[in-house]
Motif scaffolding. Structure first.
Motif, PDB file in Angstrom:
ATOM      1  N   LYS A  36     -10.927  18.653 -28.245  1.00  0.00           N
ATOM      2  CA  LYS A  36     -10.188  18.124 -27.091  1.00  0.00           C
ATOM      3  C   LYS A  36     -11.113  17.257 -26.234  1.00  0.00           C
ATOM      4  O   LYS A  36     -10.716  16.183 -25.766  1.00  0.00           O
ATOM      5  CB  LYS A  36      -9.600  19.281 -26.269  1.00  0.00           C
ATOM      6  N   ILE A  37     -12.333  17.683 -26.065  1.00  0.00           N
ATOM      7  CA  ILE A  37     -13.291  16.924 -25.249  1.00  0.00           C
ATOM      8  C   ILE A  37     -13.814  15.716 -26.029  1.00  0.00           C
ATOM      9  O   ILE A  37     -14.027  14.649 -25.462  1.00  0.00           O
ATOM     10  CB  ILE A  37     -14.452  17.835 -24.793  1.00  0.00           C
ATOM     11  N   LYS A  38     -13.998  15.865 -27.321  1.00  0.00           N
ATOM     12  CA  LYS A  38     -14.475  14.756 -28.156  1.00  0.00           C
ATOM     13  C   LYS A  38     -13.504  13.571 -28.170  1.00  0.00           C
ATOM     14  O   LYS A  38     -13.909  12.455 -28.458  1.00  0.00           O
ATOM     15  CB  LYS A  38     -14.707  15.220 -29.598  1.00  0.00           C
ATOM     16  N   GLU A  39     -12.220  13.810 -27.861  1.00  0.00           N
ATOM     17  CA  GLU A  39     -11.227  12.735 -27.828  1.00  0.00           C
ATOM     18  C   GLU A  39     -11.584  11.670 -26.803  1.00  0.00           C
ATOM     19  O   GLU A  39     -11.207  10.520 -26.931  1.00  0.00           O
ATOM     20  CB  GLU A  39      -9.839  13.284 -27.458  1.00  0.00           C
ATOM     21  N   LYS A  40     -12.292  12.056 -25.776  1.00  0.00           N
ATOM     22  CA  LYS A  40     -12.628  11.142 -24.687  1.00  0.00           C
ATOM     23  C   LYS A  40     -13.858  10.322 -25.086  1.00  0.00           C
ATOM     24  O   LYS A  40     -14.628  10.713 -25.935  1.00  0.00           O
ATOM     25  CB  LYS A  40     -12.851  11.936 -23.411  1.00  0.00           C
ATOM     26  N   GLU A  41     -14.041   9.203 -24.461  1.00  0.00           N
ATOM     27  CA  GLU A  41     -15.089   8.252 -24.860  1.00  0.00           C
ATOM     28  C   GLU A  41     -16.410   8.471 -24.111  1.00  0.00           C
ATOM     29  O   GLU A  41     -16.945   7.532 -23.520  1.00  0.00           O
ATOM     30  CB  GLU A  41     -14.595   6.815 -24.652  1.00  0.00           C
ATOM     31  N   LYS A  42     -16.913   9.687 -24.161  1.00  0.00           N
ATOM     32  CA  LYS A  42     -18.192   9.980 -23.503  1.00  0.00           C
ATOM     33  C   LYS A  42     -19.010  10.917 -24.373  1.00  0.00           C
ATOM     34  O   LYS A  42     -18.465  11.678 -25.169  1.00  0.00           O
ATOM     35  CB  LYS A  42     -17.979  10.645 -22.145  1.00  0.00           C
ATOM     36  N   SER A  79     -23.035  12.800 -29.498  1.00  0.00           N
ATOM     37  CA  SER A  79     -23.086  11.392 -29.122  1.00  0.00           C
ATOM     38  C   SER A  79     -21.889  10.640 -29.688  1.00  0.00           C
ATOM     39  O   SER A  79     -21.616  10.721 -30.886  1.00  0.00           O
ATOM     40  CB  SER A  79     -24.386  10.778 -29.626  1.00  0.00           C
ATOM     41  N   LYS A  80     -21.192   9.889 -28.837  1.00  0.00           N
ATOM     42  CA  LYS A  80     -20.056   9.072 -29.264  1.00  0.00           C
ATOM     43  C   LYS A  80     -20.522   7.805 -29.981  1.00  0.00           C
ATOM     44  O   LYS A  80     -19.736   7.129 -30.605  1.00  0.00           O
ATOM     45  CB  LYS A  80     -19.195   8.672 -28.064  1.00  0.00           C
ATOM     46  N   LYS A  81     -21.797   7.481 -29.876  1.00  0.00           N
ATOM     47  CA  LYS A  81     -22.312   6.221 -30.449  1.00  0.00           C
ATOM     48  C   LYS A  81     -22.600   6.356 -31.906  1.00  0.00           C
ATOM     49  O   LYS A  81     -22.944   7.308 -32.461  1.00  0.00           O
ATOM     50  CB  LYS A  81     -23.553   5.792 -29.689  1.00  0.00           C
TER      51      LYS A  81
END
Length: 141
Positions: free
Chosen positions: A89-95, A139-141
């Motif tokens: 759920k948190i990984k869905e966001k872009e941070k 990391s989202k990158k």
């Protein structure tokens, strides 16, 4: 399984009950939980199945990244995908997502590594008993 945002005093009481059951002597107080759920930079979710709460997550948004302040799943519901669903759920966001975990909590460290978190540092004597914390990052990158 249903994810539900924690938004009111009744939710705070439910969270406090679960928090005490999972973390016992290291649980947040009811007052701390009430303060957290009404603060602007915090978001919290329950996960329910058949109206029974089996886990939760508390997130702090520092505007640059998220920090998992607490995540808990009742012992009888562990290894069923609940923790993964909360993390996703948190990984869905872009941070990026940070967290600290006890160095001796091998099952939690393994869980985070399996969910694509990396060990990025150690906080020496971080906990009251002088135990170290492992700093982890998704990391989202």
């Amino acid at each position: 399984m249903i994810l539900e945002k924690i938004v009111n005093k009744d939710d705070a009481n439910k969270l406090f009950y679960i928090e005490k059951k999972i973390f016992k002597n290291e649980a947040y107080s009811l007052k701390q939980i009430e303060e957290i759920i009404f603060m602007e930079n915090y978001t919290s979710y329950f996960i329910k199945e058949k109206d029974i709460i089996s886990g939760y997550i508390i997130i702090f948004d520092n505007s640059e990244a998220f920090e998992i302040m607490k995540i808990g799943v009742l012992e009888e519901n562990r290894k069923t995908g609940i923790g993964k669903k909360l993390i996703n759920k948190i990984k869905e966001k872009e941070k990026n997502i940070f967290l600290e975990v006890r160095e001796t909590n091998i099952s939690a460290v393994s869980f985070y590594l399996a969910n694509d978190f990396k060990k990025v540092g150690i906080r020496k004597n971080y906990y009251n008993n002088k135990e170290n914390a492992i700093l982890m990052l998704f990391s989202k990158k």
